[in-house]
Write an enzyme that holds these catalytic residues in place. Structure first.
Site, short mmCIF file in Angstrom:
data_model
loop_
_atom_site.label_atom_id
_atom_site.label_comp_id
_atom_site.label_asym_id
_atom_site.label_seq_id
_atom_site.Cartn_x
_atom_site.Cartn_y
_atom_site.Cartn_z
N TYR A 1 -10.54 10.76 -1.59
CA TYR A 1 -10.77 9.89 -2.74
C TYR A 1 -12.27 9.77 -3.05
O TYR A 1 -12.68 9.80 -4.21
CB TYR A 1 -10.20 8.49 -2.47
CG TYR A 1 -8.81 8.48 -1.90
CD1 TYR A 1 -7.81 9.32 -2.40
CD2 TYR A 1 -8.47 7.65 -0.83
CE1 TYR A 1 -6.53 9.33 -1.86
CE2 TYR A 1 -7.20 7.64 -0.28
CZ TYR A 1 -6.23 8.49 -0.79
OH TYR A 1 -4.97 8.49 -0.26
N GLY B 1 0.79 -1.22 0.00
CA GLY B 1 0.00 0.00 0.00
C GLY B 1 0.82 1.27 0.00
O GLY B 1 0.42 2.28 0.60
N HIS C 1 -6.53 10.90 1.84
CA HIS C 1 -7.19 9.92 2.69
C HIS C 1 -8.57 9.63 2.12
O HIS C 1 -9.04 10.29 1.18
CB HIS C 1 -7.27 10.39 4.14
CG HIS C 1 -6.02 10.13 4.93
ND1 HIS C 1 -5.56 8.86 5.20
CD2 HIS C 1 -5.14 10.99 5.49
CE1 HIS C 1 -4.44 8.93 5.89
NE2 HIS C 1 -4.15 10.22 6.09
N ASP C 2 -9.21 8.65 2.73
CA ASP C 2 -10.52 8.18 2.28
C ASP C 2 -11.45 9.30 1.82
O ASP C 2 -12.01 9.27 0.72
CB ASP C 2 -11.17 7.39 3.43
CG ASP C 2 -12.57 6.91 3.14
OD1 ASP C 2 -13.50 7.75 3.13
OD2 ASP C 2 -12.76 5.70 2.94
N ASP D 1 -11.95 3.51 1.77
CA ASP D 1 -10.90 2.56 2.13
C ASP D 1 -11.32 1.11 1.92
O ASP D 1 -10.58 0.32 1.31
CB ASP D 1 -10.51 2.74 3.61
CG ASP D 1 -9.59 3.93 3.83
OD1 ASP D 1 -9.11 4.51 2.84
OD2 ASP D 1 -9.35 4.28 5.00
#
Length: 342
Positions: free
Chosen positions: A135, A88, A131-132, A161
């Site tokens: 996105y 990741g 971060h989530d 995520d």
């Protein structure tokens, strides 16, 4: 549930990371794979030493320093017996460590090499931090998820995520594993959270194409705009959800709420009636507690159910009957999913 888990005999190696890669490792371990996670020395010194113990359940900890060439060499030596490797890092980091796809697949040409990032391996945002929430926002999935004041509400990190990230990474890895078993050819998977979130908006864009999505927030069938697909506060400041889309379910909802004389079920999809419908629903739900409404709707097809808090999941009758959650060492764990009945 069958005791035979389908990924038994599959070896998975994960290279650190938080969120999506550990969750993917958890799911693969739940499915029967032997999952080894590589962490820097000291990261797994004891119980509670890492912040995601649930995500790391049933996984083997292997402490190695990825910046130490000797440790990198040990990891490469292990790849011939590894079926799936998940990393990741930002694009290019694994290559700089000597653990990129070229080196890994030289060690094992049939390796499934899964790359999990937010933005993907290419594109103008590929090297940007995120971060989530970022996105999900860029993908077009966050804008329609709005609160009462119209401000988009982050759906925790479930949508990005884990939904757009981990589950698409897992799907890609399992598809690539089938190809490797059939052909001996490995794969490199570019799993980007922004792509996964975009993929999950398929129905939204289908509705847009059919002229059934207004484009405004909280003004559509599935985004809380329809009063019969929404959430209502109860007398004890808890909540009930309503999802009575079909006419027969809506008619039963109106009957259970005692609103037959006020609302005409035949006008369910007449949007001019929606403001009055919403006011009637809100007023009625506010008159009883969540427990009382749960009892009212017991056994019905009105599609009205309580909002369950995380600390209540172990005692909810349906979740308890299916053991959707279990307690391990004093910690609540979601049970493996899906289940295999044969």
């Amino acid at each position: 549930m069958s005791n035979s888990r389908p990924l038994k005999g599959i070896n998975v190696l994960t290279l650190g990371g938080i969120g999506p890669v550990p969750f993917a490792g958890m799911v693969l371990a739940d499915l029967g794979a032997t999952v080894t996670r590589v962490e820097r020395p000291g990261a797994g010194a004891g119980p509670g030493s890492v912040p995601h113990d649930v995500l790391f359940r049933d996984q083997i900890l292997w402490e190695r320093n990825l910046k130490d060439p000797a440790h990198v060499s040990e990891i490469l030596d292990r790849l011939p017996s590894t079926h799936i490797l998940l990393e990741g890092f930002r694009p290019g980091v694994a290559e700089r460590l000597g653990l990129g796809p070229e080196e890994a697949m030289r060690a094992n040409p049939a390796l499934v090499y899964g790359r999990m990032t937010g933005w993907g391996q290419s594109g103008p945002l590929a090297q940007r931090a995120g971060h989530d929430i970022n996105y999900v926002a860029i993908s077009g999935a966050l804008e329609p998820i709005a609160g009462a004041d119209g401000t988009p509400v982050p759906p925790m990190n479930l949508l990005g995520d884990f939904g757009g990230g981990s589950m698409y990474l897992i799907a890609g890895a399992l598809a690539a594993l089938i190809r490797a078993n059939l052909t001996g050819q490995g794969s490199v998977i570019d799993a980007a959270i922004v792509d996964g979130c975009a993929s999950m908006t398929a129905m939204l864009h289908s509705l847009r194409a059919a002229g059934q999505w207004s484009g405004g927030r909280a003004g559509n069938l599935l985004d809380g705009g329809a009063p019969f697909y929404s959430v209502y506060r109860t007398a004890d400041d808890r909540y009930m959800t309503v999802g009575a889309i079909e006419p027969q379910f809506y008619a039963e909802l109106v009957e259970k709420l005692g609103l037959e004389g006020e609302l005409d079920p035949a006008k369910q999809y007449d949007e001019s009636t929606w403001p009055a419908m919403r006011e009637a629903f809100a007023r009625t739900f506010a008159a009883k507690t969540q427990r009382e409404w749960t009892q009212v709707f017991e056994g019905s097809d009105a599609c009205a159910f309580e909002v369950v808090a995380p600390d209540e999941v172990l005692s909810h009758p349906h979740l308890a009957a299916r053991q959707s959650y279990v307690e391990r060492d004093g910690v609540t764990h979601p049970s493996p999913a899906p289940r295999f009945l044969a």
